[in-house]
Write a protein that holds these residues in place. Sequence first.
Motif, short mmCIF file in Angstrom:
data_model
loop_
_atom_site.label_atom_id
_atom_site.label_comp_id
_atom_site.label_asym_id
_atom_site.label_seq_id
_atom_site.Cartn_x
_atom_site.Cartn_y
_atom_site.Cartn_z
N VAL A 79 0.86 -1.18 0.00
CA VAL A 79 0.00 0.00 0.00
C VAL A 79 0.90 1.24 0.00
CG1 VAL A 79 -1.79 1.27 1.25
CG2 VAL A 79 -1.78 -1.24 1.26
N ALA A 80 0.60 2.17 -0.87
CA ALA A 80 1.41 3.38 -0.96
C ALA A 80 1.39 4.13 0.36
CB ALA A 80 0.88 4.28 -2.09
N VAL A 81 2.55 4.62 0.76
CA VAL A 81 2.64 5.43 1.97
C VAL A 81 1.94 6.76 1.69
CG1 VAL A 81 4.20 6.60 3.56
CG2 VAL A 81 4.79 4.35 2.64
N GLN A 82 1.00 7.11 2.55
CA GLN A 82 0.23 8.32 2.33
C GLN A 82 1.01 9.55 2.75
OE1 GLN A 82 -2.64 8.18 0.78
NE2 GLN A 82 -2.68 5.95 0.71
N ALA A 83 0.52 10.72 2.28
CA ALA A 83 1.22 11.98 2.57
C ALA A 83 1.34 12.21 4.07
CB ALA A 83 0.47 13.13 1.91
N ILE A 84 0.31 11.89 4.81
CA ILE A 84 0.34 12.15 6.25
C ILE A 84 1.38 11.26 6.93
CG2 ILE A 84 -1.47 10.50 6.96
CD1 ILE A 84 -2.49 12.80 8.81
N ASP A 85 1.57 10.04 6.43
CA ASP A 85 2.59 9.14 6.97
C ASP A 85 3.98 9.75 6.73
OD1 ASP A 85 4.72 7.08 6.17
OD2 ASP A 85 3.34 5.82 7.29
N THR A 86 4.21 10.24 5.54
CA THR A 86 5.51 10.83 5.20
C THR A 86 5.80 12.04 6.06
OG1 THR A 86 5.26 10.06 2.92
CG2 THR A 86 6.88 11.80 3.31
N GLU A 87 4.79 12.91 6.22
CA GLU A 87 4.99 14.11 7.02
C GLU A 87 5.18 13.78 8.50
OE1 GLU A 87 5.46 17.28 5.95
OE2 GLU A 87 5.61 16.22 4.07
N LEU A 88 4.44 12.79 8.98
CA LEU A 88 4.61 12.37 10.37
C LEU A 88 6.03 11.86 10.61
CD1 LEU A 88 1.40 10.50 11.62
CD2 LEU A 88 2.68 12.27 12.84
N ASP A 89 6.55 11.11 9.65
CA ASP A 89 7.91 10.60 9.74
C ASP A 89 8.89 11.76 9.95
OD1 ASP A 89 9.61 7.93 8.16
OD2 ASP A 89 10.57 9.73 8.89
N ALA A 90 8.74 12.80 9.12
CA ALA A 90 9.65 13.94 9.23
C ALA A 90 9.45 14.69 10.54
CB ALA A 90 9.41 14.89 8.04
N LEU A 91 8.20 14.85 10.97
CA LEU A 91 7.93 15.58 12.21
C LEU A 91 8.48 14.84 13.43
CD1 LEU A 91 4.28 16.83 11.56
CD2 LEU A 91 6.33 18.25 11.78
N VAL A 92 8.35 13.52 13.41
CA VAL A 92 8.88 12.73 14.53
C VAL A 92 10.39 12.90 14.63
CG1 VAL A 92 9.28 10.37 15.35
CG2 VAL A 92 7.00 11.06 14.62
N ARG A 93 11.07 12.83 13.50
CA ARG A 93 12.52 13.01 13.50
C ARG A 93 12.89 14.40 14.02
NH1 ARG A 93 14.76 8.97 9.96
NH2 ARG A 93 13.12 7.95 8.74
N ASP A 94 12.15 15.41 13.55
CA ASP A 94 12.44 16.78 13.98
C ASP A 94 12.18 16.95 15.48
OD1 ASP A 94 13.10 17.39 11.41
OD2 ASP A 94 11.29 18.57 10.98
N ALA A 95 11.06 16.42 15.95
CA ALA A 95 10.72 16.55 17.36
C ALA A 95 11.75 15.85 18.24
CB ALA A 95 9.32 16.00 17.62
N GLU A 96 12.18 14.67 17.83
CA GLU A 96 13.17 13.95 18.62
C GLU A 96 14.51 14.69 18.63
OE1 GLU A 96 13.02 10.02 16.90
OE2 GLU A 96 11.68 9.31 18.49
N PHE A 97 14.87 15.30 17.49
CA PHE A 97 16.11 16.07 17.44
C PHE A 97 16.03 17.28 18.37
CE2 PHE A 97 18.18 19.87 15.71
CZ PHE A 97 19.51 19.48 15.77
#
Length: 365
Positions: A79-97
Motif C-alpha cells: 500500500v502506498a505510503v500516504q502523505a500524512i505518513d511521510t509528514e509524520l515521519d519527518a515531524l517525529v525526526r524533527d521533534a526527537e532532534f
Amino acid sequence: MEIGARVAEARSERGVTQAQLAATVGLDRTALAKIESGSRRVAAVELVAIARELGRRVEWFVAETPPALASYRRGTSGVAVQAIDTELDALVRDAEFVTSHCPELVTGQPEIFPHPTTPEEAEKLATTARSLLGLSPEQPAHDLSRLVAGIGLLVFSEDLGEGADAGTVLLKRGGVALINGHWRVGRRRLATAHELGHYLVADEFSLDWRVAAAEASGIEARLDRFARAVLLPSADLRARWQEWSTNPDESLRDAAVRAASHYETDMATLSRRLFEIGLVDRSRADDIRRVQTKQADIVEKNLIVRNELAPIALPRTFEQAVLKLYRREVITSDRALGLLRGTFTEPSLPTLPPAPEAEIWEVTS
C-alpha cells in the motif's frame, strides 16, 4: 541496501521511473538500478541530488525509521505510503532532534489510561483529560493545541489535501500529532481531541481517516465520543443549551449558532453531541447538522471567530525551542528554517550577536 530500498520507495511514491530520475540527477539508469538494489554505494552528492528531486530530506534515506511507523508500514506492505505518513515521519525526526537538545520541550507526560470500552468510560476519560488540561467543568477548550502541548502532545497542522484527518506517533517522551489542515476549523479541533485520546491510552501509532464517521465502531467510535466530550462537556452544555434554546427571541438555529461558536465545533459535532446526551431528538439533530453560520450571525450575535490550527501551524513551545537552538548556534539558519517549515524567513530569525574579535582571529589565523 537500506538506503537503496528507500530510494526505490521514494521514487515509486513520486511516480517516476528509474530512467527519469537518473536523467534528472545525472546518473546512468544502470547506476541508479544498482543503488536501489544495494549493489552500488551512493555518494553523498548523489544522495543530495536524489533527495532534492524526490522531495525528501537526506536524513529520511539514512536515519532509522521511527519504530511505530516502521511497524505500520510492514503491516501495509504493497500500500502506498500516504502523505500524512511521510509528514509524520519527518515531524517525529524533527521533534526527537529538538527534544534531545531541549528536553524542557516536553515537561510532562500523563500516566497511561486504559482504552475505554463503553461510552460511559469514554465520558469519564474525557473528564480526566479536561482536568489534566487545566480546564474547569464549564470552561471551553479554546486553544486546544496549546493545552495538549502542556501534557507532552505536540500538534502540527499542514494542508494534506483530501486525505486522512490526523495521525499520532508516541515518542519516548511525549508524542507528535499531525492534523490535516485542509479541513475546516471544527473538524481540525475534533481531530486534535481525538488524537489526544490516542495519546492518553498510549497507542504507539494511529492514522485516522475520518473522525466522527457514521460507520465508526470499536475504539475509534469511543474515542470519537471522548473527543466530543472534551470539546462539549455535558453538564455545561446542558445548562447553556437550556438557556439558548428556550430564549423566546431566538430560534433553534440561533441556539445552534451560539453553541457552535462558544465551543468552537462544527455543526455535525454539535448535533451529534446534543443527540447523544439527550438534549434533542433525531429530527432536531438533523436540522442542526444542516445549519451554516453566516457572516451576519457573527456580526449580529457579536461572535468571536477563531481559526485554530490553520495550516501551517506549529506548537508555540516547539517554535521557541527551535529559536533557542538557533540562538545557541546549535543549528544553522537553514536548519532552523527547515524545522520551522516555512513559517519563518531568514530575516525574521533572531539577530545573533557578532562573534568576539578574539574568536574571529582564532578561526582565521
